[in-house]
Write an enzyme that holds these catalytic residues in place. Structure first.
Site, PDB file in Angstrom:
ATOM      1  CE  LYS A 128      -4.126  -1.928  -0.026  1.00  0.00           C
ATOM      2  NZ  LYS A 128      -5.349  -1.960  -1.090  1.00  0.00           N
ATOM      3  CE  LYS A 210      -4.938  -9.329  -3.717  1.00  0.00           C
ATOM      4  NZ  LYS A 210      -6.416  -9.604  -2.778  1.00  0.00           N
ATOM      5  CE  LYS A 213     -14.279  -6.934  -2.926  1.00  0.00           C
ATOM      6  NZ  LYS A 213     -13.527  -6.414  -1.470  1.00  0.00           N
TER       7      LYS A 213
HETATM    8  P1  TYM Z   1     -10.961  -9.029   0.600  1.00  0.00           P
HETATM    9  O1  TYM Z   1     -12.145  -8.166   0.554  1.00  0.00           O
HETATM   10  O2  TYM Z   1      -9.500  -8.468  -0.520  1.00  0.00           O
HETATM   11  O3  TYM Z   1     -11.461 -10.377  -0.179  1.00  0.00           O
HETATM   12  C1  TYM Z   1     -12.648 -11.804   0.673  1.00  0.00           C
HETATM   13  C2  TYM Z   1     -12.406 -12.820   0.846  1.00  0.00           C
HETATM   14  O4  TYM Z   1     -12.028 -12.960  -0.958  1.00  0.00           O
HETATM   15  C3  TYM Z   1     -10.458 -13.402  -0.597  1.00  0.00           C
HETATM   16  N1  TYM Z   1     -10.004 -12.932  -2.151  1.00  0.00           N
HETATM   17  C4  TYM Z   1      -9.744 -13.874  -3.272  1.00  0.00           C
HETATM   18  N2  TYM Z   1      -9.407 -15.472  -3.165  1.00  0.00           N
HETATM   19  C5  TYM Z   1      -8.486 -15.921  -3.918  1.00  0.00           C
HETATM   20  N3  TYM Z   1      -8.029 -15.288  -4.855  1.00  0.00           N
HETATM   21  C6  TYM Z   1      -8.500 -14.104  -4.752  1.00  0.00           C
HETATM   22  N4  TYM Z   1      -8.183 -13.369  -6.041  1.00  0.00           N
HETATM   23  C7  TYM Z   1      -8.591 -12.802  -4.234  1.00  0.00           C
HETATM   24  N5  TYM Z   1      -9.235 -11.681  -4.088  1.00  0.00           N
HETATM   25  C8  TYM Z   1      -9.672 -11.549  -2.630  1.00  0.00           C
HETATM   26  C9  TYM Z   1      -9.983 -12.693  -0.189  1.00  0.00           C
HETATM   27  O5  TYM Z   1      -8.261 -14.161   0.567  1.00  0.00           O
HETATM   28  C10 TYM Z   1     -11.380 -13.273   1.695  1.00  0.00           C
HETATM   29  O6  TYM Z   1     -10.916 -13.602   1.510  1.00  0.00           O
HETATM   30  N6  TYM Z   1      -8.860  -8.214   5.078  1.00  0.00           N
HETATM   31  C11 TYM Z   1      -9.580  -8.656   4.212  1.00  0.00           C
HETATM   32  C12 TYM Z   1     -11.218  -8.093   4.998  1.00  0.00           C
HETATM   33  C13 TYM Z   1     -11.688  -8.215   6.353  1.00  0.00           C
HETATM   34  C14 TYM Z   1     -11.497  -9.757   7.071  1.00  0.00           C
HETATM   35  C15 TYM Z   1     -11.307  -9.790   8.552  1.00  0.00           C
HETATM   36  C16 TYM Z   1     -11.122 -11.373   6.570  1.00  0.00           C
HETATM   37  C17 TYM Z   1     -11.479  -7.897   7.103  1.00  0.00           C
HETATM   38  N7  TYM Z   1     -11.539  -8.654   9.079  1.00  0.00           N
HETATM   39  C18 TYM Z   1     -11.417 -10.848   9.419  1.00  0.00           C
HETATM   40  C19 TYM Z   1     -10.800 -12.402   7.503  1.00  0.00           C
HETATM   41  C20 TYM Z   1     -11.048 -12.146   8.426  1.00  0.00           C
HETATM   42  C21 TYM Z   1     -10.088  -8.453   3.180  1.00  0.00           C
HETATM   43  O7  TYM Z   1      -9.843  -6.949   2.693  1.00  0.00           O
HETATM   44  O8  TYM Z   1     -10.484  -9.066   2.192  1.00  0.00           O
END
Ligand code: TYM
Length: 347
Positions: A128, A210, A213
């Protein structure tokens, strides 16, 4: 949590010592195939056997200063797309992180045990800093601490997440240990959970990192994309001139197309193209056409269901409210216990 009864929309959810599961998704836009196959698919499979808490991580998305209108719309998109993907709000608690005031309270306490030096070394923080040098805010630095609070507030033992979140989970375990060794055994150490230990990582269709969003929307397939858009994006996916020798090792962007095909198409279809690859007769144009068709058919019902749900704002709000009520039962107990251990209990 032994024998707990939750009141929901006229239903009773009864959980008898089921293991507690927590996971979240940031509200930064429509969900994509990475979120679906990396996370939500596991959530759906877990909803019967575990006591599940799934939330929209709206506080986490504030690190990039979203427009308030977009933030609100995105919370509803994520909620609707989770339900359209198969999550049942009568079985799991579905809520917005910001509706649980105990989370920022625990976050504050954990921040006193998190050291700036260790937070600065987290790879996602370093990324970041590189990506947004003009907005290196304290929220970015303490991002893993807030994640830890999300998880520990329910005393969760299992956290279904994609591979990219593993380092954050390791930090969550460290913070739980640190709290326990200072104040007494209180938090379980949460573990990453995946069925068959299978970490699905979906790459961007342009082969650059990867699927995400907010980066390169043209190389990301969203659960909100219509059939034509899906077809256009897949037809533009990165390929090359094809293998030049039998059974050649696949470049990662070709592996990604095969992975997507194995997730959306029939096994026989994948076999045909895999054989064609191995004997050097593959025509990527044909493979992409087939993949596009199968992918469009896969996304179609989720997209339509999500749109229907989002039209009913009253329903969306009701689900969030009831989810927060469920989540606050455990959250308030955890905070009462943590306050007491720390010594913040004066009355
Ligand atoms: P986030 O919003 O980036 O993604 C949500 C979930 O999707 C998975 N993911 C992927 N898996 C496979 N391939 C990809 N290209 C891909 N992109 C995203 C992520 O691994 C995630 O499981 N910090 C976290 C959100 C969060 C969270 C938490 C998760 C906040 N507090 C507590 C678990 C527990 C995040 O930014 O996910």
């Amino acid at each position: 949590m032994a024998l707990q009864i939750f009141l929901t929309t006229g239903h009773y959810l009864c959980s008898m010592s089921k293991e507690i599961v927590v996971s979240g998704i940031r509200s930064t836009g429509h969900l994509h195939l990475g979120n679906y196959f990396g996370a939500i698919q596991n959530y759906v499979k877990m909803q019967d056997a575990y006591e599940c808490y799934f939330f929209v991580a709206d506080y986490h998305s504030l690190t990039t200063h979203p427009d308030p209108k977009d933030l609100k719309a995105n919370v509803f998109h994520v909620l609707a797309e989770n339900i359209a993907s198969g999550l049942d709000p009568n079985k799991v608690a579905l809520y917005a992180q910001s509706d649980i005031p105990e989370i920022p309270e625990l976050y504050l306490m954990l921040n006193m045990m998190a050291y700036v030096g260790e937070l600065e070394k987290v790879p996602t923080f370093k990324d970041k800093v590189r990506q947004q040098p003009d907005n290196v805010n304290a929220g970015l630095l303490t991002y893993p601490v807030l994640m830890t609070a999300d998880i520990l507030i329910q005393k969760a033992v299992k956290v279904p997440v994609g591979k990219d979140q593993e380092q954050h989970l390791e930090m969550a375990r460290n913070f739980a240990q640190r709290f326990n060794s200072r104040y007494g055994d209180f938090f379980p150490e949460p573990q990453v959970f995946r069925f068959n230990n299978d970490a699905v990582k979906i790459m961007s269709l342009d082969g650059n990192g990867k699927m995400s969003k907010s980066e390169n929307v043209n190389a990301t397939i969203y659960l909100s994309d219509d059939d034509d858009i899906i077809k256009k994006k897949i037809m533009k996916a990165k390929t090359d001139a094809g293998p030049t020798e039998p059974n050649a090792v696949m470049p990662d962007y070709i592996q990604n197309l095969f992975l997507l095909m194995s997730l959306c198409s029939k096994p026989e279809t994948v076999d045909i193209y895999r054989n064609n690859y191995n004997n050097c007769t593959i025509r990527y144009g044909d493979m992409k056409k087939q993949l596009a068709e199968d992918m469009a058919a896969f996304v179609h019902p989720i997209r339509e269901h999500a749109w229907e749900l989002q039209k009913d704002e009253a329903l969306m709000r009701k689900i969030l409210k009831e989810g927060a009520e469920k989540a606050r039962i455990g959250a308030s107990k955890t905070m009462a216990g943590a306050r007491k251990l720390i010594g913040i209990n004066y009355y």
